[in-house]
Write an enzyme that holds these catalytic residues in place. Structure first.
Site, PDB file in Angstrom:
ATOM      1  N   LEU A 119       0.810  -1.225   0.000  1.00 30.66           N
ATOM      2  CA  LEU A 119       0.000   0.000   0.000  1.00 30.66           C
ATOM      3  C   LEU A 119       0.845   1.277   0.000  1.00 30.66           C
ATOM      4  CD1 LEU A 119      -2.253  -2.030   0.618  1.00 30.66           C
ATOM      5  CD2 LEU A 119      -3.052  -0.554   2.442  1.00 30.66           C
TER       6      LEU A 119
ATOM      7  N   LYS B 180       8.175 -12.806  -3.611  1.00 27.46           N
ATOM      8  CA  LYS B 180       8.700 -13.967  -4.364  1.00 27.46           C
ATOM      9  C   LYS B 180       9.609 -14.801  -3.469  1.00 27.46           C
ATOM     10  CE  LYS B 180      11.713 -15.073  -8.242  1.00 27.46           C
ATOM     11  NZ  LYS B 180      13.143 -14.960  -7.920  1.00 27.46           N
TER      12      LYS B 180
ATOM     13  N   TYR C 127       2.146   9.826 -10.844  1.00 28.61           N
ATOM     14  CA  TYR C 127       1.371   8.867 -10.044  1.00 28.61           C
ATOM     15  C   TYR C 127       0.770   7.799 -10.960  1.00 28.61           C
ATOM     16  CZ  TYR C 127      -2.019   7.120  -6.617  1.00 28.61           C
ATOM     17  OH  TYR C 127      -2.750   6.327  -5.762  1.00 28.61           O
TER      18      TYR C 127
END
Ligand code: UDP
Length: 316
Positions: free
Chosen positions: A73, A105, A145
């Site tokens: 986030l 991963k 963004y």
């Protein structure tokens, strides 16, 4: 599960931490506190199932314990922030996402990317389904963004396809609620602060742009459901109730019983450049796949949010 939340001291991240802890998980919140705040997680620091790490996701991430899921986030989601910190915005969206995916991963963890309705840019399709590829100006002020989030989505799919990482992509539409920063510059804090202080509500241009506002408890419920699903393609999460910015100003005026007037201003800086004219999520996919839809009405959500801003203002 032990779950890592990057941006875990932020507005959405800290609410998500509350939900995951309540559901019996261990949570590690990682945040560099550029826009996040220790106040958002102060009530969690004594919880033995919660850990805070002050770190920047754009640097390699070191976590000593294995995690089985990562909610990525960390971001600078306010237009005012990304106009002020364009390079940080791009670094967190690109290098930060690379680091978070690398960690997922290595730890064989599920990974959820917090993407955005901004990937649709100023949309030419309305409402926006996940199949729409968007209308983004890459070189405008919002490009930092929008494009870093689009890059993040591409990178997430690359890790999914090339490395078999269990990835999820949430396209988050405008979200509001307690723990938003009073001065983050977005429309919800601006109007609430202005109304509570008796100052004019600053509607940009003619107020005809539209947004759809989702209360934070609905949003985090959607994020959690998406993580637990097996959908690797993007899913919109937002409230489909659309209104103009002027209507939203009037709703805040009424909910605060404020005597503030509404003024129309044309910002001279880049704030409204490429500002999407309309935005409304098509949530058919979330309804079908996740059994999710927002439950909190604007009236109710605004009550909780205004109470929060009232308290913030009282504390100075
Ligand atoms: N807006 C406004 N007055 C403000 C702040 C924002 O009229 O004081 C408008 C802005 O131009 C945009 C909408 O409200 O059309 C939502 O802006 P916000 O910054 O909350 O985020 P965005 O949805 O653009 O990412």
């Amino acid at each position: 599960m032990r779950i890592l939340i990057t941006g875990g001291a932020g507005f959405i991240g800290s609410h998500l931490a509350d939900l995951l802890l309540a559901d019996g998980h261990d949570v590690i919140a990682l945040d560099n506190l550029v826009t996040g705040s220790l106040n958002n997680i102060a009530h969690l620091v004594s919880n033995p199932h919660f850990q805070f790490i002050n770190a920047d996701v754009t640097r390699p991430i070191h976590i000593s314990d294995d995690v089985s899921a990562v909610f990525h986030l960390a971001s600078l989601p306010s237009p005012v922030d990304y106009l002020e910190m364009p390079i940080k915005t791009m670094k967190v969206g690109s290098i930060g996402t690379l680091n978070a995916l690398g960690l997922a991963k290595a730890m064989h963890a599920r990974f959820l990317l917090a993407s955005t309705s901004e990937v649709y840019g100023d949309p030419l399709v309305h409402p926006q389904p996940e199949t729409y590829w968007g209308n983004v100006n890459p070189v405008g002020p919002r490009g930092v963004y929008d494009e870093s989030k689009r890059f993040g989505e591409a990178l997430t799919m690359a890790y999914h396809r090339a490395h078999g990482v269990q990835t999820r992509i949430a396209r988050i539409f405008n979200t509001y609620g307690p723990r938003m920063r009073l001065n983050d510059g977005r429309v919800v804090p601006n109007f609430c602060r202005q109304a509570l202080r008796g100052e004019p509500l600053t509607v940009y241009d003619d107020g005809s742009r539209t947004r759809s506002f989702c209360y934070v408890s609905d949003l985090i419920d959607g994020l959690y459901r998406l993580l637990l699903s097996d959908e690797a393609q993007p899913v919109n999460l937002g409230n489909p109730v659309e209104m103009t910015v002027l209507q939203f100003a009037q709703a805040v005026q009424a909910a605060t019983e404020s005597k503030s007037e509404i003024v129309f201003i044309a910002p001279q800086d880049a704030r409204t450049q490429d500002d999407p004219h309309t935005r409304q999520p098509d949530i058919t996919k979330a309804r079908t796949i996740l059994g999710w839809e927002p439950k909190v009405s604007l009236d109710e959500g605004l009550r909780y949010t205004i109470a929060w801003f009232r308290q913030q203002l009282a504390q100075g």
